[in-house]
Write an enzyme that holds these catalytic residues in place. Sequence first.
Site, short mmCIF file in Angstrom:
data_model
loop_
_atom_site.label_atom_id
_atom_site.label_comp_id
_atom_site.label_asym_id
_atom_site.label_seq_id
_atom_site.Cartn_x
_atom_site.Cartn_y
_atom_site.Cartn_z
N GLU A 103 4.27 -9.30 5.20
CA GLU A 103 4.20 -8.18 4.21
C GLU A 103 4.49 -6.72 5.19
OE1 GLU A 103 1.08 -8.53 1.15
OE2 GLU A 103 0.84 -6.34 1.39
N ASP A 105 4.04 -2.77 4.09
CA ASP A 105 3.21 -1.91 3.02
C ASP A 105 3.51 -0.61 3.27
OD1 ASP A 105 2.21 -4.20 1.72
OD2 ASP A 105 0.24 -4.08 2.71
N GLU A 107 1.35 2.37 0.79
CA GLU A 107 0.67 2.65 -0.42
C GLU A 107 0.29 3.97 -0.42
OE1 GLU A 107 -2.16 -1.01 -1.66
OE2 GLU A 107 -2.47 -0.22 0.14
#
Length: 286
Positions: A103, A105, A107
């Site tokens: 993953e 990411d 955010e």
Amino acid sequence: MTFSSSLKSTIRIIMLVGVLLVAASAGNFNQDFDITWGDGRAKILNNGQLLTLSLDKTSGSGFKSKNQYLFGKIDMQLKLVPGNSAGTVTAYYLSSLGSAHDEIDFEFLGNLSGDPYILHTNIFTQGKGNREQQFYLWFDPTKDFHTYSVLWNPQSIIFFVDGTPIREFKNLESNGIAFPKSQPMQIYSSLWNADDWATRGGLVKTDWTQAPFTASYRNFNAQACIWSSGSSSCSKSSSNNSWLTQSLDTTGQARIKWVQKNYMIYNYCTDTKRFPQGFPPECSLA
Ligand SMILES: *[C@@H]1O[C@H](CO)[C@@H](O)[C@H](O)[C@H]1NC(C)=O
Ligand SMILES: *[C@@H]1O[C@H](CO)[C@@H](O)[C@H](O)[C@H]1NC(C)=O
């Protein structure tokens, strides 16, 4: 068929294919993404040129890419929830499936009006994350669209904001550190309520009188290898796959240093409380 007429028809076919590929690479939300949840709170607008996610007290919303990618240079422009966005989180990430997933990411943690968003980043390899780095931005991410990019190739993963590299995770497999390189990933995004932790560690709660909260997306562009039934093919849309071997030059290295010196507010690689037995190995090798 004479030579020249067959040449002409070949050229015509090349032109047609060229047009189709360019159209594909320009990005259209109807074509490239599916809305996955939110019961009407996610909307694709302007003939696929704009996507909005919204959040109210009942639900957030989200979307994901139709394609799976194995390596790519993926750009998206986001305009984040304006005003009092405290408690809200807009996640924009790439992820593979399964428990040993990889993953990458981004955010965005909202804040009270006038207080800075936090850009939170993380990388999971083989299901293991714990590689958080957080940044303030050098602009107000709610006023205009800005470009957030992931370059993922066999040598490294680099996060960019408006073309400025902010973080690099190198392939250090020769040192025994897992690197995402065999599990295809999809692109996901969602807007949800996380007021138990997002803003000042959960101190500031979501103000539901401001709902619905809305984040917007446009200008998706992927130069990428698209995965289908067990094999991967790289889009030739720009007939230029230089991203596959791209690495940070000295200017890029200097930009990362500038961002990390002036805007980084958390780095797992310097969190001695969290890693009393010593930092993860990539911290000293990077
Ligand atoms: C919100 O603003 C406060 C005060 O300036 C700051 O400490 C915090 O890092 C900001 N961002 C978030 C997501 O809490
Ligand atoms: C390929 O793209 C890179 C970066 O976008 C650019 O610097 C380079 O000149 C391009 N090469 C060709 C042959 O178009």
